[in-house]
Design a protein around this motif. Sequence first.
Motif, PDB file in Angstrom:
ATOM      1  N   ILE A   1       2.940  36.690 -45.367  1.00  0.00           N
ATOM      2  CA  ILE A   1       3.709  37.006 -46.569  1.00  0.00           C
ATOM      3  C   ILE A   1       3.159  38.267 -47.219  1.00  0.00           C
ATOM      4  CG2 ILE A   1       4.327  36.202 -48.886  1.00  0.00           C
ATOM      5  CD1 ILE A   1       3.884  33.326 -47.823  1.00  0.00           C
ATOM      6  N   LYS A   2       4.079  39.105 -47.679  1.00  0.00           N
ATOM      7  CA  LYS A   2       3.703  40.244 -48.514  1.00  0.00           C
ATOM      8  C   LYS A   2       4.585  40.187 -49.756  1.00  0.00           C
ATOM      9  CE  LYS A   2       2.901  45.188 -48.635  1.00  0.00           C
ATOM     10  NZ  LYS A   2       2.766  46.396 -47.835  1.00  0.00           N
ATOM     11  N   VAL A   3       3.953  40.141 -50.927  1.00  0.00           N
ATOM     12  CA  VAL A   3       4.694  40.106 -52.181  1.00  0.00           C
ATOM     13  C   VAL A   3       5.104  41.536 -52.516  1.00  0.00           C
ATOM     14  CG1 VAL A   3       4.603  39.531 -54.632  1.00  0.00           C
ATOM     15  CG2 VAL A   3       3.408  38.087 -52.974  1.00  0.00           C
ATOM     16  N   LEU A   4       6.411  41.772 -52.553  1.00  0.00           N
ATOM     17  CA  LEU A   4       6.941  43.090 -52.902  1.00  0.00           C
ATOM     18  C   LEU A   4       7.147  43.185 -54.415  1.00  0.00           C
ATOM     19  CD1 LEU A   4       9.544  43.376 -50.005  1.00  0.00           C
ATOM     20  CD2 LEU A   4       7.197  44.234 -50.048  1.00  0.00           C
ATOM     21  N   ALA A   5       7.542  42.059 -55.027  1.00  0.00           N
ATOM     22  CA  ALA A   5       7.687  41.954 -56.480  1.00  0.00           C
ATOM     23  C   ALA A   5       7.482  40.493 -56.837  1.00  0.00           C
ATOM     24  CB  ALA A   5       9.060  42.429 -56.932  1.00  0.00           C
ATOM     25  N   GLU A   6       6.567  40.246 -57.762  1.00  0.00           N
ATOM     26  CA  GLU A   6       6.285  38.866 -58.169  1.00  0.00           C
ATOM     27  C   GLU A   6       7.356  38.402 -59.140  1.00  0.00           C
ATOM     28  OE1 GLU A   6       5.025  35.609 -57.627  1.00  0.00           O
ATOM     29  OE2 GLU A   6       3.306  36.851 -57.090  1.00  0.00           O
ATOM     30  N   GLY A   7       7.781  37.165 -59.005  1.00  0.00           N
ATOM     31  CA  GLY A   7       8.756  36.589 -59.924  1.00  0.00           C
ATOM     32  C   GLY A   7       8.053  35.849 -61.046  1.00  0.00           C
ATOM     33  N   THR A   8       8.830  35.073 -61.800  1.00  0.00           N
ATOM     34  CA  THR A   8       8.273  34.304 -62.908  1.00  0.00           C
ATOM     35  C   THR A   8       8.773  32.870 -62.835  1.00  0.00           C
ATOM     36  OG1 THR A   8      10.105  34.931 -64.348  1.00  0.00           O
ATOM     37  CG2 THR A   8       8.125  36.296 -64.457  1.00  0.00           C
ATOM     38  N   GLY A   9       8.012  31.969 -63.466  1.00  0.00           N
ATOM     39  CA  GLY A   9       8.418  30.578 -63.560  1.00  0.00           C
ATOM     40  C   GLY A   9       7.969  29.763 -62.372  1.00  0.00           C
ATOM     41  N   PRO A  10       8.570  28.564 -62.251  1.00  0.00           N
ATOM     42  CA  PRO A  10       8.190  27.664 -61.159  1.00  0.00           C
ATOM     43  C   PRO A  10       8.769  28.109 -59.814  1.00  0.00           C
ATOM     44  CG  PRO A  10       9.965  26.702 -62.439  1.00  0.00           C
ATOM     45  CD  PRO A  10       9.572  27.980 -63.130  1.00  0.00           C
ATOM     46  N   SER A  11       8.304  27.461 -58.767  1.00  0.00           N
ATOM     47  CA  SER A  11       8.790  27.729 -57.406  1.00  0.00           C
ATOM     48  C   SER A  11       9.690  26.586 -56.958  1.00  0.00           C
ATOM     49  CB  SER A  11       7.608  27.839 -56.439  1.00  0.00           C
ATOM     50  OG  SER A  11       6.796  28.928 -56.779  1.00  0.00           O
ATOM     51  N   PRO A  12      10.649  26.854 -56.079  1.00  0.00           N
ATOM     52  CA  PRO A  12      11.509  25.781 -55.582  1.00  0.00           C
ATOM     53  C   PRO A  12      10.732  24.808 -54.692  1.00  0.00           C
ATOM     54  CG  PRO A  12      12.039  27.861 -54.486  1.00  0.00           C
ATOM     55  CD  PRO A  12      11.013  28.160 -55.525  1.00  0.00           C
ATOM     56  N   THR A  13      11.271  23.608 -54.555  1.00  0.00           N
ATOM     57  CA  THR A  13      10.703  22.595 -53.667  1.00  0.00           C
ATOM     58  C   THR A  13      11.716  22.282 -52.572  1.00  0.00           C
ATOM     59  OG1 THR A  13      11.636  20.698 -54.852  1.00  0.00           O
ATOM     60  CG2 THR A  13       9.515  21.570 -55.659  1.00  0.00           C
ATOM     61  N   THR A  14      11.344  21.409 -51.670  1.00  0.00           N
ATOM     62  CA  THR A  14      12.265  21.049 -50.582  1.00  0.00           C
ATOM     63  C   THR A  14      13.478  20.274 -51.093  1.00  0.00           C
ATOM     64  OG1 THR A  14      10.965  19.066 -50.126  1.00  0.00           O
ATOM     65  CG2 THR A  14      10.485  21.020 -48.794  1.00  0.00           C
ATOM     66  N   ALA A  15      13.435  19.798 -52.336  1.00  0.00           N
ATOM     67  CA  ALA A  15      14.568  19.078 -52.913  1.00  0.00           C
ATOM     68  C   ALA A  15      15.545  20.019 -53.614  1.00  0.00           C
ATOM     69  CB  ALA A  15      14.061  18.024 -53.903  1.00  0.00           C
ATOM     70  N   ASP A  16      15.295  21.314 -53.541  1.00  0.00           N
ATOM     71  CA  ASP A  16      16.117  22.284 -54.266  1.00  0.00           C
ATOM     72  C   ASP A  16      17.027  23.069 -53.324  1.00  0.00           C
ATOM     73  OD1 ASP A  16      14.987  21.682 -56.770  1.00  0.00           O
ATOM     74  OD2 ASP A  16      13.302  23.031 -56.382  1.00  0.00           O
ATOM     75  N   VAL A  17      18.027  23.702 -53.936  1.00  0.00           N
ATOM     76  CA  VAL A  17      18.897  24.658 -53.254  1.00  0.00           C
ATOM     77  C   VAL A  17      18.627  26.009 -53.914  1.00  0.00           C
ATOM     78  CG1 VAL A  17      21.273  25.336 -52.776  1.00  0.00           C
ATOM     79  CG2 VAL A  17      20.643  22.918 -52.733  1.00  0.00           C
ATOM     80  N   ALA A  18      18.272  26.984 -53.106  1.00  0.00           N
ATOM     81  CA  ALA A  18      17.911  28.310 -53.616  1.00  0.00           C
ATOM     82  C   ALA A  18      19.068  29.276 -53.428  1.00  0.00           C
ATOM     83  CB  ALA A  18      16.681  28.829 -52.891  1.00  0.00           C
TER      84      ALA A  18
END
Length: 192
Positions: free
Chosen positions: A67-84
């Motif tokens: 992984i290379k972070v090109l731009a960091e986001g904010t807030g929580p991260s999705p889980t396997t129970a989510d739809v992104a």
Amino acid sequence: MSITAVPLRSIAKGSLTRLWIGVAVVALAAGGLAWAGQQGIEPSPATFLAQNGDADGVTTTPSGLQIKVLAEGTGPSPTTADVALVGYKGTLLDGTVFDENPQAPMPVDGVVPGFSEGLQKMKKGGKYRLWIPPQLGYGDQAAGPIPAGSILVFDVELHDFKSRAEIMQMQQMMQQQQGAQGAPLPQAMPGR
């Protein structure tokens, strides 16, 4: 029994030096040809990932995802129970684009394991580059334009994500609204 003597000529001065210089020139030429012949050859996945893992800003997870972070986001991260909701571009190591979409909903657990793992590390608004090794992608099977044993390279932007429960609730509300809009309007009584 007779022995025939063969006269040997003496080696001229400098001949041995010229011989060794000739051997060195031939060895250098052979090495140069071998190097030139390999310039169009793609490295093995293991070799590429070992070299790429040492590049600036690239981290390798225990599973082997890079992984290379090109731009960091904010807030929580999705889980396997989510739809992104993501924008992505998928390429092979040689730059061949095999898939691209600026805005696509994806169940986090409904994609290849490496993509799912990468999504779970992202935050809303983040942009990452993922190098997915074959064992976290399609493995030894070809998938459409993707050859068997390929490293997948994705540039991914996480726009948003919602839980499946939230999406189901939103769908039910939309269906109710459509049902209410589609119901016949009450008729006005004449004379009133």
